[in-house]
Design a protein around this motif. Structure first.
Motif, short mmCIF file in Angstrom:
data_model
loop_
_atom_site.label_atom_id
_atom_site.label_comp_id
_atom_site.label_asym_id
_atom_site.label_seq_id
_atom_site.Cartn_x
_atom_site.Cartn_y
_atom_site.Cartn_z
N UNK A 62 0.83 -1.21 0.00
CA UNK A 62 0.00 0.00 0.00
C UNK A 62 0.86 1.26 0.00
N UNK A 63 2.16 1.12 -0.24
CA UNK A 63 3.10 2.26 -0.20
C UNK A 63 2.57 3.42 -1.03
N UNK A 64 2.66 4.61 -0.45
CA UNK A 64 2.17 5.83 -1.11
C UNK A 64 3.05 6.98 -0.64
N UNK A 65 3.81 7.56 -1.56
CA UNK A 65 4.67 8.70 -1.27
C UNK A 65 4.20 9.91 -2.07
N UNK A 66 4.59 11.09 -1.61
CA UNK A 66 4.31 12.33 -2.33
C UNK A 66 5.60 13.11 -2.51
N UNK A 67 5.74 13.70 -3.68
CA UNK A 67 6.88 14.57 -3.98
C UNK A 67 6.35 15.99 -4.15
N UNK A 68 6.87 16.93 -3.36
CA UNK A 68 6.50 18.35 -3.47
C UNK A 68 7.69 19.13 -4.01
N UNK A 69 7.49 19.87 -5.10
CA UNK A 69 8.59 20.66 -5.65
C UNK A 69 8.73 21.95 -4.87
N UNK A 70 9.93 22.51 -4.87
CA UNK A 70 10.20 23.73 -4.13
C UNK A 70 9.63 24.96 -4.83
N UNK A 71 9.73 25.00 -6.14
CA UNK A 71 9.28 26.18 -6.89
C UNK A 71 7.77 26.33 -6.78
N UNK A 72 7.33 27.58 -6.72
CA UNK A 72 5.90 27.87 -6.66
C UNK A 72 5.36 28.27 -8.03
N UNK A 73 6.17 28.19 -9.06
CA UNK A 73 5.77 28.65 -10.39
C UNK A 73 4.99 27.61 -11.18
N UNK A 74 5.00 26.35 -10.74
CA UNK A 74 4.29 25.29 -11.46
C UNK A 74 3.01 24.98 -10.70
N UNK B 231 2.66 22.03 -7.77
CA UNK B 231 3.01 20.81 -8.49
C UNK B 231 3.56 19.74 -7.54
N UNK B 232 3.01 18.55 -7.67
CA UNK B 232 3.42 17.42 -6.86
C UNK B 232 3.24 16.13 -7.64
N UNK B 233 3.99 15.12 -7.25
CA UNK B 233 3.96 13.82 -7.92
C UNK B 233 3.54 12.76 -6.91
N UNK B 234 2.64 11.88 -7.33
CA UNK B 234 2.19 10.77 -6.50
C UNK B 234 3.01 9.53 -6.83
N UNK B 235 3.36 8.77 -5.81
CA UNK B 235 4.13 7.53 -5.97
C UNK B 235 3.37 6.42 -5.24
N UNK B 236 2.88 5.43 -5.98
CA UNK B 236 2.03 4.39 -5.41
C UNK B 236 2.55 3.02 -5.83
N UNK B 237 2.55 2.08 -4.90
CA UNK B 237 2.95 0.70 -5.19
C UNK B 237 1.99 0.10 -6.22
N UNK B 238 2.52 -0.65 -7.15
CA UNK B 238 1.70 -1.20 -8.23
C UNK B 238 0.67 -2.19 -7.71
#
Length: 320
Positions: free
Chosen positions: A191-203, A252-259
């Motif tokens: 059920x692994x679920x990670x989130x990536x948050x970018x530093x820039x606020x322009x996206x 802008x953020x990226x979702x990371x989920x176990x297959x």
């Protein structure tokens, strides 16, 4: 005010501690939505004199400990016996090292936007052209009060959840952090679920991505693969990396989920866009001018309670 670990507002520093005693004082008003397949339910009510949403979900059973659970039952109540089929209810004997039974998330104070987001609602397919984005969506995004992203900035600035950060890359434009998503109870790797948050606020969304962002996206991908392998022993071939459109918040953020994770609404066609596909489209984009991501038409489901729905309907973007 009360605090939450799911989309907290910027005034969370004034929050009262969430405890068994305080949750016992939660006054439910109505059920917003529920899922019998996941054992998940969203309840609207009042907590500390503020509107609040409490999300209760049964935790995922760790596969490696499934046998131990059966050996630690306190009571079993057989309600169906028709050999070879048997069904029963069971109660697990509490032990100090036992995994928690429930995962509870709280949104407090809950805004009208939160309530609409987690309410059951009718959905329609939307066709968003670049013109409709310019005339309808862009104004909606720009109309957001930046304070609603205070919880994101608090993470990026290291003022909140610093102990949960798994990886940090510094840099105003190329920086980002990786941390466990609050939807994951951090017990089951499937059920692994990670989130990536970018530093820039322009996206704000994937429409803002250009060829210049390819190094950032590739860096995110590599860091996610390394982090998942080192921290959890999960290889790159077991991970989905995707971006939502429309996203639930415009940073802008990226979702990371176990297959192996069961598909949920945010992983369905139209809502989720694989990170590798975004990188490919950016690589195919012209060196100057808008990217293919900015020029393409997006087709996706939209709920009638979403803030964009009426504008999309007026613009003719809702399919009959």
């Amino acid at each position: 005010m009360c605090s939450l670990n799911a989309e907290p507002l910027s005034d969370a520093s004034r929050a009262a501690e969430i405890s068994v005693d305080s949750l016992a004082k939660f006054t439910p008003t109505r059920i917003l939505s529920e899922s019998t397949s996941t054992g998940s339910i969203y309840i609207l009510g009042t907590l500390h004199d503020s509107p609040a949403i409490v999300h209760i979900q049964k935790t995922v059973l760790e596969s490696a400990k499934a046998g131990d659970v059966l050996r630690g039952l306190e009571k079993i109540d057989l309600f169906l016996e028709n050999q070879p089929y048997f069904s029963s209810h069971a109660w697990i004997r509490p032990t100090p090292d036992r995994a928690p039974d429930l995962q509870i998330k709280i949104i407090c104070p809950a805004t009208e936007t939160h309530i609409k987001k987690y309410s059951e609602q009718e959905r329609f397919i939307v066709c968003e052209t670049p013109e409709i984005y310019r005339d309808v969506v862009l104004g909606y995004i720009n109309g957001f009060d930046e304070s609603r992203l205070g919880w994101v900035y608090a993470i990026l600035d290291g003022r909140k959840e610093a102990e949960r950060i798994l990886y940090r890359k510094e840099g105003d434009e190329e920086g980002f952090v990786i941390l466990p998503d609050l939807k994951w109870d951090q017990t089951s790797m499937n059920a692994l679920y990670l989130t990536v948050l970018v530093q820039t606020r322009s996206i704000k969304s994937l429409r803002d991505l250009t060829r210049s962002h390819i190094p950032l996206l590739n860096s995110i991908k590599e860091a996610v693969y390394d982090t998942a392998k080192q921290k959890y022993g999960v290889g790159a071939g077991k991970l989905r990396l995707f971006v939502h459109y429309q996203p639930s918040y415009y940073h802008f953020h990226v979702h990371v989920v176990h297959i192996q994770s069961e598909a949920f609404a945010g992983m369905l066609v139209g809502q989720a866009h694989m990170l590798d596909d975004l990188i490919t489209l950016l690589e195919l984009s012209p060196p100057d001018g808008p990217s293919l991501l900015a020029q393409k038409t997006y087709t996706y489901p939209l709920g009638v309670e979403h803030g964009l729905f009426e504008g999309m309907k007026a613009a003719g973007a809702i399919l009959d």
